[in-house]
Design a protein around this motif. Structure first.
Motif, PDB file in Angstrom:
ATOM      1  N   VAL A   1       0.831  -1.214   0.000  1.00  0.00           N
ATOM      2  CA  VAL A   1       0.000   0.000   0.000  1.00  0.00           C
ATOM      3  C   VAL A   1       0.861   1.258   0.000  1.00  0.00           C
ATOM      4  O   VAL A   1       1.963   1.269   0.568  1.00  0.00           O
ATOM      5  N   LEU A   2       0.338   2.298  -0.621  1.00  0.00           N
ATOM      6  CA  LEU A   2       0.957   3.614  -0.522  1.00  0.00           C
ATOM      7  C   LEU A   2       0.919   4.035   0.950  1.00  0.00           C
ATOM      8  O   LEU A   2      -0.080   3.809   1.635  1.00  0.00           O
ATOM      9  N   ILE A   3       1.980   4.656   1.416  1.00  0.00           N
ATOM     10  CA  ILE A   3       1.965   5.211   2.775  1.00  0.00           C
ATOM     11  C   ILE A   3       1.062   6.452   2.741  1.00  0.00           C
ATOM     12  O   ILE A   3       1.308   7.358   1.933  1.00  0.00           O
ATOM     13  N   PRO A   4       0.004   6.486   3.548  1.00  0.00           N
ATOM     14  CA  PRO A   4      -0.906   7.637   3.446  1.00  0.00           C
ATOM     15  C   PRO A   4      -0.186   8.948   3.770  1.00  0.00           C
ATOM     16  O   PRO A   4       0.657   8.990   4.658  1.00  0.00           O
ATOM     17  N   ARG A   5      -0.498   9.993   2.980  1.00  0.00           N
ATOM     18  CA  ARG A   5       0.164  11.295   3.118  1.00  0.00           C
ATOM     19  C   ARG A   5      -0.737  12.271   3.873  1.00  0.00           C
ATOM     20  O   ARG A   5      -1.957  12.235   3.702  1.00  0.00           O
ATOM     21  N   PRO A   6      -0.123  13.207   4.617  1.00  0.00           N
ATOM     22  CA  PRO A   6      -0.930  14.231   5.293  1.00  0.00           C
ATOM     23  C   PRO A   6      -1.788  15.040   4.314  1.00  0.00           C
ATOM     24  O   PRO A   6      -2.888  15.459   4.666  1.00  0.00           O
TER      25      PRO A   6
ATOM     26  N   SER B   1     -11.565   9.899  -4.388  1.00  0.00           N
ATOM     27  CA  SER B   1     -10.428   9.078  -4.817  1.00  0.00           C
ATOM     28  C   SER B   1      -9.127   9.867  -4.741  1.00  0.00           C
ATOM     29  O   SER B   1      -9.096  11.054  -5.075  1.00  0.00           O
ATOM     30  N   ASN B   2      -8.110   9.191  -4.301  1.00  0.00           N
ATOM     31  CA  ASN B   2      -6.729   9.657  -4.459  1.00  0.00           C
ATOM     32  C   ASN B   2      -6.102   8.653  -5.415  1.00  0.00           C
ATOM     33  O   ASN B   2      -5.475   7.697  -4.998  1.00  0.00           O
ATOM     34  N   PRO B   3      -6.298   8.855  -6.717  1.00  0.00           N
ATOM     35  CA  PRO B   3      -5.833   7.845  -7.677  1.00  0.00           C
ATOM     36  C   PRO B   3      -4.334   7.998  -7.929  1.00  0.00           C
ATOM     37  O   PRO B   3      -3.740   8.998  -7.533  1.00  0.00           O
ATOM     38  N   PRO B   4      -3.722   7.020  -8.594  1.00  0.00           N
ATOM     39  CA  PRO B   4      -2.338   7.244  -9.033  1.00  0.00           C
ATOM     40  C   PRO B   4      -2.316   8.495  -9.910  1.00  0.00           C
ATOM     41  O   PRO B   4      -3.206   8.675 -10.739  1.00  0.00           O
ATOM     42  N   TYR B   5      -1.299   9.372  -9.712  1.00  0.00           N
ATOM     43  CA  TYR B   5      -1.257  10.575 -10.562  1.00  0.00           C
ATOM     44  C   TYR B   5       0.154  11.009 -10.964  1.00  0.00           C
ATOM     45  O   TYR B   5       0.370  12.124 -11.419  1.00  0.00           O
ATOM     46  N   ILE B   6       1.117  10.122 -10.786  1.00  0.00           N
ATOM     47  CA  ILE B   6       2.481  10.479 -11.211  1.00  0.00           C
ATOM     48  C   ILE B   6       2.624  10.198 -12.720  1.00  0.00           C
ATOM     49  O   ILE B   6       2.335   9.090 -13.181  1.00  0.00           O
ATOM     50  N   ALA B   7       3.058  11.234 -13.463  1.00  0.00           N
ATOM     51  CA  ALA B   7       3.239  11.079 -14.909  1.00  0.00           C
ATOM     52  C   ALA B   7       4.352  10.073 -15.202  1.00  0.00           C
ATOM     53  O   ALA B   7       5.346  10.032 -14.475  1.00  0.00           O
TER      54      ALA B   7
ATOM     55  N   LYS C   1      12.053  10.201 -11.668  1.00  0.00           N
ATOM     56  CA  LYS C   1      12.628  11.314 -10.887  1.00  0.00           C
ATOM     57  C   LYS C   1      12.128  11.320  -9.441  1.00  0.00           C
ATOM     58  O   LYS C   1      12.522  12.174  -8.654  1.00  0.00           O
ATOM     59  N   LEU C   2      11.235  10.394  -9.095  1.00  0.00           N
ATOM     60  CA  LEU C   2      10.723  10.350  -7.723  1.00  0.00           C
ATOM     61  C   LEU C   2      11.856  10.055  -6.751  1.00  0.00           C
ATOM     62  O   LEU C   2      12.816   9.360  -7.111  1.00  0.00           O
ATOM     63  N   PRO C   3      11.727  10.526  -5.492  1.00  0.00           N
ATOM     64  CA  PRO C   3      12.751  10.174  -4.511  1.00  0.00           C
ATOM     65  C   PRO C   3      12.873   8.660  -4.376  1.00  0.00           C
ATOM     66  O   PRO C   3      11.869   7.937  -4.510  1.00  0.00           O
TER      67      PRO C   3
ATOM     68  N   GLY D   1      13.106   6.699  -1.941  1.00  0.00           N
ATOM     69  CA  GLY D   1      12.231   6.087  -0.928  1.00  0.00           C
ATOM     70  C   GLY D   1      10.843   5.788  -1.466  1.00  0.00           C
ATOM     71  O   GLY D   1      10.184   4.833  -1.037  1.00  0.00           O
ATOM     72  N   VAL D   2      10.397   6.598  -2.416  1.00  0.00           N
ATOM     73  CA  VAL D   2       9.081   6.375  -3.040  1.00  0.00           C
ATOM     74  C   VAL D   2       9.223   5.358  -4.175  1.00  0.00           C
ATOM     75  O   VAL D   2       8.573   4.312  -4.194  1.00  0.00           O
ATOM     76  N   LYS D   3      10.128   5.664  -5.105  1.00  0.00           N
ATOM     77  CA  LYS D   3      10.273   4.861  -6.335  1.00  0.00           C
ATOM     78  C   LYS D   3      10.677   3.416  -6.055  1.00  0.00           C
ATOM     79  O   LYS D   3      10.173   2.495  -6.676  1.00  0.00           O
TER      80      LYS D   3
ATOM     81  N   GLU E   1       1.972   0.532  -8.975  1.00  0.00           N
ATOM     82  CA  GLU E   1       0.570   0.621  -9.431  1.00  0.00           C
ATOM     83  C   GLU E   1      -0.252   1.602  -8.592  1.00  0.00           C
ATOM     84  O   GLU E   1      -1.374   1.948  -8.954  1.00  0.00           O
ATOM     85  N   ALA E   2       0.317   2.058  -7.461  1.00  0.00           N
ATOM     86  CA  ALA E   2      -0.377   3.077  -6.659  1.00  0.00           C
ATOM     87  C   ALA E   2      -0.021   4.483  -7.111  1.00  0.00           C
ATOM     88  O   ALA E   2      -0.631   5.462  -6.661  1.00  0.00           O
ATOM     89  N   LEU E   3       0.973   4.609  -7.979  1.00  0.00           N
ATOM     90  CA  LEU E   3       1.540   5.917  -8.298  1.00  0.00           C
ATOM     91  C   LEU E   3       1.441   6.307  -9.767  1.00  0.00           C
ATOM     92  O   LEU E   3       1.081   7.424 -10.112  1.00  0.00           O
ATOM     93  N   GLN E   4       1.765   5.369 -10.676  1.00  0.00           N
ATOM     94  CA  GLN E   4       2.004   5.746 -12.069  1.00  0.00           C
ATOM     95  C   GLN E   4       0.703   5.830 -12.860  1.00  0.00           C
ATOM     96  O   GLN E   4      -0.156   4.949 -12.738  1.00  0.00           O
TER      97      GLN E   4
HETATM   98  N1  GLN Z   1       1.609  12.071  -3.211  1.00  0.00           N
HETATM   99  C1  GLN Z   1       2.289  10.949  -3.803  1.00  0.00           C
HETATM  100  C2  GLN Z   1       3.736  11.300  -4.082  1.00  0.00           C
HETATM  101  O1  GLN Z   1       4.090  12.447  -4.044  1.00  0.00           O
HETATM  102  C3  GLN Z   1       1.563  10.530  -5.085  1.00  0.00           C
HETATM  103  C4  GLN Z   1       0.267   9.908  -4.744  1.00  0.00           C
HETATM  104  C5  GLN Z   1      -0.575   9.590  -5.945  1.00  0.00           C
HETATM  105  O2  GLN Z   1      -0.096   9.255  -7.039  1.00  0.00           O
HETATM  106  N2  GLN Z   1      -1.843   9.658  -5.708  1.00  0.00           N
HETATM  107  O3  GLN Z   1       4.572  10.445  -4.275  1.00  0.00           O
END
Ligand code: GLN
Ligand code: SAM
Length: 283
Positions: free
Chosen positions: A90-95, A187-193, A199-201, A203-205, A211-214
């Motif tokens: 799971v994606l770590i939930p963000r503030p 929804s907080n869908p995946p939204y990274i282009a 280029k993500l940090p 720790g994320v990449k 599948e939670a991000l791209q």
């Molecule tokens: N906020 C996340 C990030 O910066 C992206 C989350 C999303 O794709 N919904 O890595």
């Protein structure tokens, strides 16, 4: 060794490696090893730490030095008013996502019917669904995810928080498993282009599920699909709330406008002042 010296040493190590919050991370990891609260370190900096605990702490420090997020190391993350279990499914939930919860609750307060039906698409750890359910007993959430492993985490969190009677979990692609109408869809869908993903940090990449991000070229794939399919599952005057990347809100509003199905569209900023949540009402 004593707490004070162990923390100073680990903090220095993290700082030299460019870990963004070195002191905090050292404290959280040591508190996890000692099964205590971080406040304990202010009250009792001279507390001795035995060798077994120290060896465990050193293992966790090594993992953090490889950029593994603290939440995956400790299997927990604070969100809203509770602590969620998390793992690499799971994606770590963000503030930032708490702003979406606040907006949805604001709408709920204006709805007087005895049962408010909410759909959470891509629930991940269950963060949004659980925060909504815990605030208002009359909220009923249907929470979906394409990942069975993510849903297992969300279901466990619901049981732990005793909110499972308010939430139904369904596995499937976006609206495919859903056969109902809702007052609100969130929804907080995946939204990274695609072009931003590499280029993500680290720790994320390297740790969070791809599948939670791209989300395709420009990161808008999920917004197009959700905006197009949501009207078939929203009551008239029902609301669609979407978290967006900071640079995407204008584009998502345009997608909603172009569909011709929504009005009353607005953008809410997060606490860093960046556009974060779009709201649109079904005509
Ligand atoms: N906020 C996340 C990030 O910066 C992206 C989350 C999303 O794709 N919904 O890595
Ligand atoms: N809602 C959680 C949060 O805010 O912390 C998780 C959000 S995460 C950015 C997106 C979630 O959508 C992931 O859990 C992912 O598995 C899920 N997902 C990805 N593609 C999906 C699809 N086609 N249908 C349903 N869920 C999907």
């Amino acid at each position: 060794m004593i707490v004070h010296d162990i923390l100073n040493e680990a903090t220095l190590c993290f700082a030299e490696a460019g870990i963004p919050s070195p002191r905090l991370d050292a404290e959280v990891l040591l508190a996890f090893c000692l099964d205590c609260d971080r406040l304990e370190f202010f009250k009792n900096p001279l507390r001795p730490v035995d060798e077994k605990v120290l060896a465990l702490f050193q293992k966790l420090v090594t993992r953090r030095l490889k950029e593994e997020p603290v939440a995956y190391i400790t299997s927990r993350k604070e969100f809203w008013s509770f602590v969620l279990e998390v793992n690499k499914s799971v994606l770590i939930p963000r503030p930032d996502t708490e702003v979406l919860v606040e907006e949805a609750l604001g709408i709920c307060k204006g709805i007087t019917i005895p049962e408010i039906k909410i759909l959470d698409i891509g629930t991940g750890s269950g963060a949004i669904a659980l925060a909504l359910a815990c605030e208002l007993p009359r909220i009923r959430v249907t929470a979906t995810d394409i990942s069975a492993a993510a849903l297992a985490v969300a279901e466990k969190n619901a049981r732990n928080l005793r909110l499972d009677s308010q939430i139904k979990f369904l596995q499937g692609n976006l609206f495919q498993p859903v056969g109902d109408f809702f007052d609100i869809i969130v929804s907080n869908p995946p939204y990274i282009a695609d072009e931003e993903y590499d280029k993500l940090p680290g720790g994320v990449k390297n740790y969070e599920p791809r599948e939670a991000l791209q989300a395709g070229l420009g990161g808008l794939d999920f917004y197009r699909k959700i905006v197009n399919e949501a009207p078939a599952h929203l009551k008239h005057d029902g609301w669609l709330l979407l978290e967006t990347g900071a640079a995407q809100s204008v584009k998502v509003i345009s997608i909603a406008e172009a569909s011709g199905q929504f009005d009353d569209m607005s953008v809410r900023n997060d606490y860093a002042g960046l556009p974060r949540v779009i709201k649109a009402r079904r005509k």
